[in-house]
Design a protein around this motif. Sequence first.
Motif, short mmCIF file in Angstrom:
data_model
loop_
_atom_site.label_atom_id
_atom_site.label_comp_id
_atom_site.label_asym_id
_atom_site.label_seq_id
_atom_site.Cartn_x
_atom_site.Cartn_y
_atom_site.Cartn_z
N GLU A 59 5.41 75.61 -9.54
CA GLU A 59 5.96 74.59 -10.42
C GLU A 59 6.40 75.18 -11.75
O GLU A 59 7.45 74.82 -12.30
CB GLU A 59 4.95 73.46 -10.63
CG GLU A 59 4.75 72.61 -9.38
CD GLU A 59 3.92 71.36 -9.64
OE1 GLU A 59 3.36 71.24 -10.74
OE2 GLU A 59 3.85 70.51 -8.72
N GLN A 60 5.61 76.11 -12.28
CA GLN A 60 5.99 76.75 -13.55
C GLN A 60 7.32 77.48 -13.42
O GLN A 60 8.22 77.35 -14.26
CB GLN A 60 4.89 77.72 -14.00
CG GLN A 60 5.14 78.37 -15.35
CD GLN A 60 5.96 79.65 -15.26
OE1 GLN A 60 5.88 80.37 -14.26
NE2 GLN A 60 6.74 79.94 -16.29
N ARG A 93 -2.48 73.75 -15.61
CA ARG A 93 -1.32 74.47 -16.15
C ARG A 93 -1.73 75.44 -17.26
O ARG A 93 -1.09 76.47 -17.45
CB ARG A 93 -0.29 73.46 -16.68
CG ARG A 93 0.42 72.72 -15.59
CD ARG A 93 1.45 71.75 -16.12
NE ARG A 93 2.31 71.28 -15.03
CZ ARG A 93 3.60 71.01 -15.15
NH1 ARG A 93 4.20 71.15 -16.33
NH2 ARG A 93 4.30 70.59 -14.12
N GLU A 140 10.34 74.97 -12.85
CA GLU A 140 10.67 74.25 -14.08
C GLU A 140 11.39 75.18 -15.06
O GLU A 140 12.36 74.76 -15.73
CB GLU A 140 9.40 73.69 -14.72
CG GLU A 140 8.80 72.53 -13.92
CD GLU A 140 7.37 72.22 -14.33
OE1 GLU A 140 6.88 72.82 -15.32
OE2 GLU A 140 6.73 71.39 -13.65
N TRP A 141 10.94 76.44 -15.16
CA TRP A 141 11.58 77.38 -16.07
C TRP A 141 13.01 77.68 -15.64
O TRP A 141 13.93 77.70 -16.47
CB TRP A 141 10.76 78.67 -16.14
CG TRP A 141 11.16 79.59 -17.25
CD1 TRP A 141 10.65 79.64 -18.51
CD2 TRP A 141 12.18 80.59 -17.21
NE1 TRP A 141 11.27 80.60 -19.26
CE2 TRP A 141 12.22 81.21 -18.48
CE3 TRP A 141 13.06 81.03 -16.22
CZ2 TRP A 141 13.12 82.23 -18.79
CZ3 TRP A 141 13.95 82.06 -16.52
CH2 TRP A 141 13.98 82.65 -17.80
N ARG A 147 2.64 81.11 -18.83
CA ARG A 147 3.52 79.97 -19.05
C ARG A 147 4.01 79.94 -20.50
O ARG A 147 5.20 79.76 -20.77
CB ARG A 147 2.77 78.67 -18.71
CG ARG A 147 3.52 77.40 -19.06
CD ARG A 147 2.67 76.17 -18.79
NE ARG A 147 2.53 75.95 -17.37
CZ ARG A 147 3.40 75.28 -16.61
NH1 ARG A 147 4.49 74.75 -17.16
NH2 ARG A 147 3.19 75.12 -15.33
N TRP A 181 4.43 66.93 -9.81
CA TRP A 181 5.56 66.24 -10.45
C TRP A 181 5.78 64.84 -9.88
O TRP A 181 6.46 64.02 -10.49
CB TRP A 181 6.85 67.05 -10.35
CG TRP A 181 7.13 67.65 -9.00
CD1 TRP A 181 6.84 68.92 -8.59
CD2 TRP A 181 7.76 67.01 -7.88
NE1 TRP A 181 7.24 69.11 -7.29
CE2 TRP A 181 7.82 67.97 -6.83
CE3 TRP A 181 8.30 65.74 -7.66
CZ2 TRP A 181 8.38 67.68 -5.59
CZ3 TRP A 181 8.86 65.46 -6.42
CH2 TRP A 181 8.89 66.41 -5.40
N SER A 216 14.29 69.58 -8.07
CA SER A 216 14.51 69.75 -9.51
C SER A 216 15.98 69.96 -9.85
O SER A 216 16.53 69.33 -10.75
CB SER A 216 13.66 70.93 -10.00
OG SER A 216 13.67 71.00 -11.40
N THR A 236 14.96 75.77 -13.81
CA THR A 236 15.76 74.55 -14.02
C THR A 236 16.17 74.42 -15.49
O THR A 236 17.33 74.13 -15.81
CB THR A 236 14.97 73.31 -13.58
OG1 THR A 236 14.58 73.46 -12.20
CG2 THR A 236 15.81 72.05 -13.72
N ASP A 237 15.21 74.63 -16.39
CA ASP A 237 15.53 74.57 -17.82
C ASP A 237 16.57 75.62 -18.20
O ASP A 237 17.47 75.36 -19.02
CB ASP A 237 14.26 74.80 -18.66
CG ASP A 237 13.28 73.64 -18.57
OD1 ASP A 237 13.69 72.55 -18.16
OD2 ASP A 237 12.10 73.84 -18.93
N ARG A 284 17.35 66.40 -10.95
CA ARG A 284 17.24 66.42 -12.41
C ARG A 284 18.54 66.86 -13.07
O ARG A 284 18.98 66.27 -14.07
CB ARG A 284 16.11 67.34 -12.84
CG ARG A 284 15.78 67.25 -14.31
CD ARG A 284 14.68 68.19 -14.74
NE ARG A 284 15.10 69.01 -15.86
CZ ARG A 284 14.47 70.08 -16.30
NH1 ARG A 284 13.39 70.51 -15.67
NH2 ARG A 284 14.91 70.75 -17.33
N HIS A 286 10.58 72.10 -4.06
CA HIS A 286 10.58 71.74 -5.48
C HIS A 286 11.87 72.17 -6.15
O HIS A 286 12.42 71.44 -6.99
CB HIS A 286 9.38 72.37 -6.18
CG HIS A 286 9.20 71.90 -7.59
ND1 HIS A 286 8.35 72.52 -8.48
CD2 HIS A 286 9.77 70.88 -8.28
CE1 HIS A 286 8.41 71.90 -9.65
NE2 HIS A 286 9.26 70.90 -9.55
#
Length: 538
Positions: A445-446, A242, A449-450, A521, A68, A25, A452-453, A29, A21
């Motif tokens: 995933e959480q 989530r 994603e964090w 989260r 995703w 990502s 990546t952001d 992304r 993942h």
Amino acid sequence: MAQARPDFDAVVIGAGFSGMHALKSLRDRLGLKVRVYEAGETVGGTWYWNRYPGARCDSDSYIYCFTWDRQLLQDWEWSERYPEQPEILRYLEHVAKRHDLKRDMRFNTRVTGAEFDEANDLWTIHTNQDETVTARFLITAVGTLSHRNIPQVKGLDRFQGRWYHTSAFPKGGVDFTGKRVAVVGTGATAVQAIPVIAQQAKQLTVFQRTANYCVPARNGKVDPEVVAARKAEYDDIVRRIRESPFGQEHYPIPKSVFDVTPEERERIFDAMWDKGGFAFWIGNFQDMLSNPEANEICADYLRRRIRRTVKDPEVAERLIPKSHYYGTKRQPLDTNYYETFNKDNVLLVDAKTDGEIEEITERGIRAGGKEYEADIIVFATGFDAMTGPLKALNLRGRGGRKLEEAWQDGPHTYLGIAVAGFPNLFTITGPQSPSVLTNMPAAIEQHVEWVTDCIEAMRKEGRRRIEAESEAQEAWGRHVNEVISGTLFPTANSWYMGANIPGKPRTFLPYLDPAGLGGYRKRCEEIAARGYEGFALA
């Protein structure tokens, strides 16, 4: 002064759920140049290494997957409620091929060390293939249960038979037919393996140090109508897991054990028992894991179930835990585990009643002064959980300080995702994050994603370095310990507490957010929204 240009924007260690993942990502992304190193010969992580008999996931398959890829949620068909290892590995291979992940992965390659270059804000990473590369960010996706624990038992080197750890079984499996087999351990892995091995072995001897409370998995085919209904509402399912306490569709009963009559309690317990899965553990009364008296009510139900299933009363008593509260150790899901001890070819050797293992002999295992002969020994002895895989990477942060030194007295992290003194390092489902107390893909995933952001925000603002502040890290550690001190978890000698590894500091390794995975989260999102509060950016 010009900054050195890295070979990669990010290096990811591990190609299981987390690493796959993270690559998808960051690469697809954000458009970053990413390299993944994996010690195995293909993707899979846990599901590549753990090939023992009976290995399967214990979260329902419809949520034990990547959410995703919404089209794949519709297209993929799981064969059972809890698929076995080969099927999960096929799924991960399919994802890797579908998203062309392997082109940026290097297999059969183990990271042997990495150090942070303060002058250039880069990580220098070394592998066992004599390769050295640099990267702006280093992301560990090594898994929480990957550093195997092989007990240091005297005499193992002179054993004339074959022995295996459950996470290092040969690819073609092991034929136990007509063999005398010894299984050491009765944790979640052993609970899956023992019934399967017992079907093949001439004689199976199980060596138990600590009995475990098991609840039934209730595995099997899933009603096609249920499958169709889930696929029709996947958006809502993803949202629910989530926001849920444990990344699953299980929710604690919002009342005390003592708020209902004994008769009503029994009906509730029966319903959870019949449903199977983690319902009895994480969908039970809200005070079960905090109130000893409430816990005793729940444990008594399980003890009665064990006594009802195991025919020999003495064996049943040995299989009933005496030293820990229910739910404070990892909950094993069983399929005919207790029934297996009714078989004539299965013998239970309990450390408390029969004596501890003293040594491995040429012909088997000596315990309590008695030798038990075996052709094959299977060590289901677990892992140096959570911190072990990270310490094994030989990471050096600012000033050349080793992670092993920084964690001498236990893990110190901020949110379980970053470590003070180790800039640009992100630990996916690291210590002091919800991780192992949840459905792992949801926790993974959480975090991905964090991260990546966070990297995207840094790039937009021209930042090259991010590091957890010591004060924020200390505050997080205090919070983790304060929360868990209000529960019964610290009373158990569990791997959650590091108690399975001699000399390992006794501390709670994951994090139990009072508001669950959904609350964690939200907490992480708020920290990001406040400009990454608790982090120093440069």
